[in-house]
Design a protein around this motif. Structure first.
Motif, short mmCIF file in Angstrom:
data_model
loop_
_atom_site.label_atom_id
_atom_site.label_comp_id
_atom_site.label_asym_id
_atom_site.label_seq_id
_atom_site.Cartn_x
_atom_site.Cartn_y
_atom_site.Cartn_z
N ALA A 1 -112.85 -17.32 86.29
CA ALA A 1 -112.51 -17.83 87.61
C ALA A 1 -113.69 -18.58 88.24
O ALA A 1 -113.51 -19.62 88.88
CB ALA A 1 -112.07 -16.68 88.52
N ARG A 2 -114.91 -18.06 88.05
CA ARG A 2 -116.08 -18.76 88.58
C ARG A 2 -116.31 -20.08 87.84
O ARG A 2 -116.71 -21.09 88.43
CB ARG A 2 -117.31 -17.87 88.46
N HIS A 3 -116.05 -20.07 86.54
CA HIS A 3 -116.19 -21.30 85.76
C HIS A 3 -115.15 -22.33 86.18
O HIS A 3 -115.44 -23.53 86.28
CB HIS A 3 -116.04 -20.99 84.28
N LEU A 4 -113.92 -21.86 86.47
CA LEU A 4 -112.85 -22.77 86.90
C LEU A 4 -113.15 -23.35 88.27
O LEU A 4 -112.91 -24.54 88.54
CB LEU A 4 -111.52 -22.03 86.91
N PRO B 1 -108.15 -16.97 91.83
CA PRO B 1 -109.26 -16.37 92.56
C PRO B 1 -110.08 -15.47 91.64
O PRO B 1 -109.59 -15.01 90.61
CB PRO B 1 -108.55 -15.55 93.65
N THR B 2 -111.30 -15.21 92.02
CA THR B 2 -112.14 -14.32 91.22
C THR B 2 -111.64 -12.89 91.33
O THR B 2 -110.87 -12.54 92.24
CB THR B 2 -113.59 -14.39 91.69
N PHE B 3 -112.08 -12.06 90.40
CA PHE B 3 -111.69 -10.65 90.44
C PHE B 3 -112.20 -9.98 91.70
O PHE B 3 -111.50 -9.17 92.32
CB PHE B 3 -112.21 -9.94 89.19
N SER B 4 -113.43 -10.32 92.09
CA SER B 4 -114.00 -9.73 93.30
C SER B 4 -113.20 -10.13 94.55
O SER B 4 -112.96 -9.31 95.43
CB SER B 4 -115.47 -10.14 93.44
N ALA B 5 -112.77 -11.40 94.62
CA ALA B 5 -111.96 -11.84 95.75
C ALA B 5 -110.61 -11.14 95.76
O ALA B 5 -110.08 -10.79 96.83
CB ALA B 5 -111.78 -13.36 95.71
N THR B 6 -110.05 -10.92 94.59
CA THR B 6 -108.77 -10.22 94.51
C THR B 6 -108.91 -8.77 94.95
O THR B 6 -108.05 -8.25 95.67
CB THR B 6 -108.24 -10.28 93.06
N VAL B 7 -110.00 -8.14 94.54
CA VAL B 7 -110.23 -6.75 94.96
C VAL B 7 -110.42 -6.67 96.47
O VAL B 7 -109.92 -5.76 97.13
CB VAL B 7 -111.44 -6.16 94.21
N ARG B 8 -111.14 -7.64 97.05
CA ARG B 8 -111.31 -7.67 98.51
C ARG B 8 -109.96 -7.81 99.21
O ARG B 8 -109.68 -7.13 100.19
CB ARG B 8 -112.24 -8.81 98.92
N ALA B 9 -109.12 -8.72 98.69
CA ALA B 9 -107.79 -8.89 99.27
C ALA B 9 -106.95 -7.62 99.12
O ALA B 9 -106.19 -7.26 100.02
CB ALA B 9 -107.08 -10.07 98.62
N LEU B 10 -107.12 -6.94 97.99
CA LEU B 10 -106.40 -5.69 97.76
C LEU B 10 -106.83 -4.63 98.76
O LEU B 10 -105.99 -3.96 99.38
CB LEU B 10 -106.65 -5.21 96.33
N VAL B 11 -108.14 -4.48 98.94
CA VAL B 11 -108.65 -3.49 99.89
C VAL B 11 -108.22 -3.83 101.31
O VAL B 11 -107.81 -2.94 102.08
CB VAL B 11 -110.19 -3.40 99.78
N GLU B 12 -108.31 -5.09 101.67
CA GLU B 12 -107.90 -5.50 103.02
C GLU B 12 -106.40 -5.28 103.24
O GLU B 12 -105.97 -4.89 104.33
CB GLU B 12 -108.26 -6.97 103.24
N GLY B 13 -105.61 -5.55 102.20
CA GLY B 13 -104.17 -5.34 102.33
C GLY B 13 -103.81 -3.89 102.54
O GLY B 13 -102.94 -3.56 103.36
N PHE B 14 -104.49 -2.99 101.82
CA PHE B 14 -104.23 -1.56 102.02
C PHE B 14 -104.83 -1.07 103.33
O PHE B 14 -104.27 -0.19 103.99
CB PHE B 14 -104.78 -0.76 100.85
#
Length: 279
Positions: free
Chosen positions: A47-50, A57-70
């Motif tokens: 994702a960073r290369h793309l 999105p990057t894995f870290s951004a997805t995890v942040r969105a996951l945490v924020e969603g919960f």
């Protein structure tokens, strides 16, 4: 003295097997954790290369969105809605599958009925029944429960019936000679012997139900207020919130992993592995 010496290993041998099995399970668990971390690193790196968060999105951004969603409660509420519908449809499918399998095991007419129904309806995708569900039940939870029930019913019934048919004839004759009634014959003879195939059918039915529910929610959901994870993914896709879309997908994966680890693997360890029916 010699007899005591010979008896000692026999007494300690059964105790060693559970310890070896627990050690093997812990090793397999750590190996899966390492594999998951490797996949996460590959995701992050690509994702960073793309360099396009709209596409991936990057894995870290997805995890942040996951945490924020919960943390906001939205994703938790969506997940709870989906699981509630899933349990209703899954339970209804299991009840119908049990009735059809029991009838097929006790009667030739029942066996012909099960074979005929599965030949007609099993190839029919559950999502293809959405227009019918909408006509019969309207847009709402009953439509989703209907298609989930269809997705669960046939794989569970087929696997259970195949397991019943694989029970050795001598075991069947033993149950008959004991004079067991039809319900006791199924519960005490057929079900324990066919448990590996039954658990396999339950796993398959769960996977089909989960995928069908998400697909159905993506198509019409329940409503913007009470929709499940599929509706969460759909609305965020329309708003180009790709990180939230992947957070929804990651939630689906996590639920599947948790159910597999806690429910199905736990049931297998407590039954068929403990009884020596599976290695």
């Amino acid at each position: 003295m010699a007899d005591a010496t010979l008896a000692a290993p026999a007494a300690t041998a059964p105790a060693a097997a559970p310890a070896d099995q627990a050690s093997r399970l812990r090793f397999n668990g750590w190996r899966k954790v390492v594999l998951l971390l490797g996949l996460a690193l590959l995701w992050e790196g690509y994702a960073r290369h793309l360099g396009n968060a709209l596409l991936l999105p990057t894995f870290s951004a997805t995890v942040r969105a996951l945490v924020e969603g919960f943390a906001s409660g939205e994703l938790l509420a969506r997940t709870a809605t989906s699981l509630e519908l899933l349990l209703m449809g899954y339970g209804a499918g299991l009840v119908l599958a049990a009735l059809l399998t029991a009838l097929a095991s006790l009667s030739r007419w029942g066996a012909e009925l099960l074979e005929l129904l599965t030949a007609m309806l099993n190839p029919l995708p559950a999502v293809a029944l959405l227009p019918v569900a909408l006509l019969w039940f309207g847009i709402g939870a009953p439509s989703l429960v209907f298609v989930i029930t269809h997705a669960v019913l046939w794989p569970v019934a087929l696997s259970s019936y195949a397991g019943f048919r694989s029970v050795p004839r001598t075991l069947r004759m033993t149950g008959r000679n004991l004079g067991l009634s039809a319900p006791r014959f199924i519960i005490e003879i057929l079900m324990p012997a066919a448990l590996p195939q039954i658990l396999a059918g339950l796993r398959l039915g769960w996977a089909f139900a989960w995928r069908t529910l998400i697909a159905a929610e993506l198509v019409f959901g329940v409503s913007a207020r009470s929709g499940g994870i599929g509706w969460f993914i759909y609305t965020n896709r329309a708003q180009l919130e790709t990180a939230n879309v992947f957070a929804g997908l990651l939630t689906i994966i996590l639920v599947g992993l948790i159910v597999e680890a806690l429910l199905f693997r736990g049931a297998a360890r407590a039954t068929i592995q403990r009884w020596g029916q599976e290695q």
